[in-house]
Motif scaffolding. Structure first.
Motif, PDB file in Angstrom:
ATOM      1  N   GLU A  19       0.834  -1.208   0.000  1.00 20.64           N
ATOM      2  CA  GLU A  19       0.000   0.000   0.000  1.00 20.64           C
ATOM      3  C   GLU A  19       0.869   1.258   0.000  1.00 20.64           C
ATOM      4  OE1 GLU A  19      -2.576  -0.315   3.371  1.00 20.64           O
ATOM      5  OE2 GLU A  19      -4.068  -1.518   2.308  1.00 20.64           O
ATOM      6  N   ASP A  20       1.941   1.219   0.772  1.00 19.87           N
ATOM      7  CA  ASP A  20       2.865   2.356   0.796  1.00 19.87           C
ATOM      8  C   ASP A  20       3.514   2.561  -0.578  1.00 19.87           C
ATOM      9  OD1 ASP A  20       2.286   2.765   3.448  1.00 19.87           O
ATOM     10  OD2 ASP A  20       4.103   1.756   4.202  1.00 19.87           O
ATOM     11  N   ALA A  21       3.893   1.473  -1.231  1.00 17.89           N
ATOM     12  CA  ALA A  21       4.508   1.571  -2.556  1.00 17.89           C
ATOM     13  C   ALA A  21       3.515   2.140  -3.560  1.00 17.89           C
ATOM     14  CB  ALA A  21       5.002   0.201  -3.009  1.00 17.89           C
ATOM     15  N   VAL A  22       2.270   1.669  -3.506  1.00 16.83           N
ATOM     16  CA  VAL A  22       1.240   2.189  -4.403  1.00 16.83           C
ATOM     17  C   VAL A  22       1.000   3.673  -4.129  1.00 16.83           C
ATOM     18  CG1 VAL A  22      -1.221   2.055  -4.979  1.00 16.83           C
ATOM     19  CG2 VAL A  22       0.142  -0.030  -4.823  1.00 16.83           C
ATOM     20  N   ARG A  26       1.513   6.635  -6.761  1.00 10.65           N
ATOM     21  CA  ARG A  26       0.411   7.571  -7.035  1.00 10.65           C
ATOM     22  C   ARG A  26       0.880   9.014  -6.867  1.00 10.65           C
ATOM     23  NH1 ARG A  26      -3.797  10.332  -4.633  1.00 10.65           N
ATOM     24  NH2 ARG A  26      -5.779  10.201  -5.724  1.00 10.65           N
ATOM     25  N   GLN A  27       1.628   9.284  -5.811  1.00 12.35           N
ATOM     26  CA  GLN A  27       2.127  10.636  -5.563  1.00 12.35           C
ATOM     27  C   GLN A  27       3.073  11.075  -6.677  1.00 12.35           C
ATOM     28  OE1 GLN A  27       1.005  12.644  -3.259  1.00 12.35           O
ATOM     29  NE2 GLN A  27       2.348  14.289  -3.884  1.00 12.35           N
ATOM     30  N   GLN A  28       3.940  10.177  -7.116  1.00 17.24           N
ATOM     31  CA  GLN A  28       4.862  10.500  -8.201  1.00 17.24           C
ATOM     32  C   GLN A  28       4.128  10.739  -9.513  1.00 17.24           C
ATOM     33  OE1 GLN A  28       7.586   7.221  -8.031  1.00 17.24           O
ATOM     34  NE2 GLN A  28       8.780   8.099  -6.347  1.00 17.24           N
ATOM     35  N   ARG A  33       2.100  14.520 -13.558  1.00 13.21           N
ATOM     36  CA  ARG A  33       0.983  15.179 -14.237  1.00 13.21           C
ATOM     37  C   ARG A  33       1.049  16.698 -14.041  1.00 13.21           C
ATOM     38  NH1 ARG A  33      -5.048  13.125 -14.045  1.00 13.21           N
ATOM     39  NH2 ARG A  33      -4.121  11.798 -15.609  1.00 13.21           N
ATOM     40  N   HIS A  34       1.398  17.127 -12.832  1.00 13.58           N
ATOM     41  CA  HIS A  34       1.521  18.567 -12.556  1.00 13.58           C
ATOM     42  C   HIS A  34       2.611  19.199 -13.425  1.00 13.58           C
ATOM     43  CE1 HIS A  34       1.366  22.294 -10.318  1.00 13.58           C
ATOM     44  NE2 HIS A  34       2.666  22.210 -10.094  1.00 13.58           N
TER      45      HIS A  34
END
Length: 99
Positions: A19-22, A26-28, A33-34
């Motif tokens: 979950e931490d890796a996902v 997701r954050q990256q 995208r930003h």
């Protein structure tokens, strides 16, 4: 019982790390995208500036061509009038020279 607890604890630990890796992925992806959105905005602005500059240069060049053709025509007419006694400009030249 203890073995089941340890196995369950191991599975929960593995699930938590996944979950931490996902979450990190997701954050990256959100950061990517930003950055892509920012680059898209910069590209759109720069393209607009380039198109505006192209239009200005094209219009200025067209105006200069028209002026140069006009000046060329005037020069040809004036030089011809120097050698033709029947032209309208010839009278102007002779009037100015004789005055």
């Amino acid at each position: 019982m203890v073995a089941d607890f340890v196995a369950t604890e191991f599975r929960l630990s593995a699930l938590k790390s996944k979950e931490d890796a996902v979450g990190r992925v997701r954050q990256q992806l959100l950061q990517s995208r930003h950055v892509q959105d920012q680059l898209r905005v910069f590209e759109a602005r720069d393209r607009s500036v380039a198109e505006t500059n192209f239009e200005l240069v094209a219009n200025w060049s067209l105006m200069q061509i028209v002026v140069m053709v006009g000046v060329g025509i005037i020069q040809v007419v004036m030089v011809r009038s120097l050698f033709d006694d029947r032209s309208a400009f010839s009278k102007v030249w002779k009037y100015k020279v004789l005055s």
